[in-house]
Design an enzyme around this catalytic site. Structure first.
Site, PDB file in Angstrom:
ATOM      1  N   TYR A 201      95.671   5.758 -19.296  1.00  0.00           N
ATOM      2  CA  TYR A 201      96.006   5.095 -20.559  1.00  0.00           C
ATOM      3  C   TYR A 201      95.083   5.667 -21.636  1.00  0.00           C
ATOM      4  O   TYR A 201      93.858   5.516 -21.556  1.00  0.00           O
ATOM      5  CB  TYR A 201      95.785   3.587 -20.455  1.00  0.00           C
ATOM      6  CG  TYR A 201      96.764   2.863 -19.552  1.00  0.00           C
ATOM      7  CD1 TYR A 201      97.851   2.184 -20.088  1.00  0.00           C
ATOM      8  CD2 TYR A 201      96.580   2.828 -18.172  1.00  0.00           C
ATOM      9  CE1 TYR A 201      98.742   1.497 -19.274  1.00  0.00           C
ATOM     10  CE2 TYR A 201      97.465   2.152 -17.340  1.00  0.00           C
ATOM     11  CZ  TYR A 201      98.542   1.488 -17.909  1.00  0.00           C
ATOM     12  OH  TYR A 201      99.420   0.813 -17.089  1.00  0.00           O
ATOM     13  N   LYS A 297     103.848  -5.383 -16.628  1.00  0.00           N
ATOM     14  CA  LYS A 297     104.111  -6.739 -16.153  1.00  0.00           C
ATOM     15  C   LYS A 297     105.577  -7.150 -16.137  1.00  0.00           C
ATOM     16  O   LYS A 297     105.914  -8.213 -15.597  1.00  0.00           O
ATOM     17  CB  LYS A 297     103.334  -7.764 -17.015  1.00  0.00           C
ATOM     18  CG  LYS A 297     101.833  -7.674 -16.864  1.00  0.00           C
ATOM     19  CD  LYS A 297     101.422  -7.846 -15.425  1.00  0.00           C
ATOM     20  CE  LYS A 297      99.972  -7.524 -15.198  1.00  0.00           C
ATOM     21  NZ  LYS A 297      99.689  -7.207 -13.802  1.00  0.00           N
TER      22      LYS A 297
END
Length: 390
Positions: A201, A297
């Site tokens: 990331y 998620k």
């Protein structure tokens, strides 16, 4: 026709719920508005929490995931031209995530359902859940020009953000919460080995970037782009150049370029509808909530909804108690909001916002520096990333 549970939507949440219910002898029918190939053609996320992995095993659909999935013990945060690894396993007592594409999850569940002879109606048009505020709900749909009706005990709305389930609820019964982000993700899939064995990331002055994968030979990459950008503005060459500019040198040098076979721009938003239950109709997954993909998620939240709903239905049918069903919305939303918070936090920490001033930029930099130098802060990220307990 009559069954015990009608499931609207044959994405992974609907298929997973159907398989779990079949495992305890609860009859269910799945209605899907498009055909099987269209469902399998959707390109989605692929980072599975341990809880999602365990649910797939419980449903009997985990064998190929166990054989082909890529277990990851950590992730890296890239900023200041350096990689900073977060050891998820060490910080959470051995918990990890598994990289396995959502399309593959869907395929495995479809195959299990077909092998078990369970009923799925594809190309079901004008699906409409009705009577869910009574003890005798039913669902109508059209197939080949004929209208059909299925009476049932419960309806599970697993049909996504644009599906009919949430739209069928009286609007004054819903409370909606939403946050739209002023950028999108330009993503590509390419048949090239990933730049690293774990996800990276990246926070960079040019914008966010993510190095992900679907297998050891298929990579998924993203770069932050303006919300009004167009895919046609991005040649493969421009994409690869931009990606490498946003990565530390040691990561950029490991990026293998190649032709993309899928390229798209996805807007980012947070969305929650409350409650998630209306009489005998329960909303599951994207029908009730959307999170930006930064925290990985989306699919995992759908799986946790399935777990809570399945537990309630199991208690209803096997123990003759409505307590679990009655508690579904409260339990699901408690976990949903924690995941919404984590996804929002990851998004605000890693992206460059167009209206951020010099003070806000320094705060973001301090947050990243604190995160990688504090075991307590890193532990908080790790336990949320691998999945909070149910």
């Amino acid at each position: 026709m009559r069954t015990q549970v009608v499931i609207i939507g044959s994405g992974p949440s609907g298929l997973l719920l159907g398989q779990l219910l079949a495992g305890i002898g609860v009859e269910n029918v799945i209605l899907e508005r498009v055909d099987r190939d269209y469902v399998l053609g959707r390109v989605r996320a692929g980072v599975l929490e341990q809880g999602t992995v365990d649910l797939l095993d419980e449903a009997g659909a985990g064998a190929r995931m166990r054989a082909e999935g890529l277990p990851h013990d950590g992730i890296s945060l890239a900023f200041d031209n350096r990689l900073h690894r977060i050891d998820l396993a060490a910080l959470t007592g051995g918990k990890r995530v598994t990289v396995y594409g959502q399309t593959e999850v869907t395929h495995d569940l479809m195959d299990k359902r077909s092998a078990a002879g369970l009923m799925t109606v594809y190309d079901a048009k004008n699906v409409l859940p009705q009577g869910f505020d009574t003890a005798s709900p039913f669902v109508t749909y059209e197939k080949d020009g004929v209208t059909h009706r299925i009476d049932c005990d419960f309806i599970a709305g697993c049909d996504g953000f644009h599906g009919v389930s949430r739209k069928s609820v009286p609007q004054d019964a819903l409370k909606l919460f939403e946050r739209a982000y002023p950028f999108g993700w330009l993503g590509i899939l390419a048949e090239v080995p990933p730049a690293d064995h774990e996800l990276i990331y990246a926070n960079h002055p040019r914008g966010f970037a993510l190095c992900s994968m679907r297998s050891e030979h298929r990579s998924r990459y993203y770069v932050q782009c303006p919300i009004d950008d167009k895919v046609e503005n991005w040649s493969d060459e421009r994409f690869w150049d931009e990606l490498r500019l946003r990565l530390p040198k040691e990561a950029a040098e490991k990026v293998t370029v190649g032709p993309s076979f899928e390229k798209s721009i996805a807007p980012l938003r947070s969305f929650v509808a409350e409650p998630m239950q209306f009489g005998r109709l329960s909303l599951v997954g994207d029908a009730a909530h959307i999170v930006p993909p930064t925290g990985a998620k989306g699919l995992n939240l759908a799986a946790s909804d399935v777990r809570y709903l399945f537990s309630g239905l199991k208690e209803f049918y096997l123990d003759k108690s409505p307590a679990g069903i009655d508690a579904y919305s409260g339990k699901a939303l408690s976990r949903v909001w924690k995941a919404v918070r984590f996804s929002w936090w990851m998004t605000t920490m890693l992206h460059r916002f167009p209206d951020t001033d010099a003070f806000g930029q320094r705060i973001q930099e301090a947050e990243l520096d604190y995160l990688v130098h504090s075991q307590a802060a890193a532990t908080s990220l790790a336990e949320n990333y691998v999945g909070l307990p149910y």
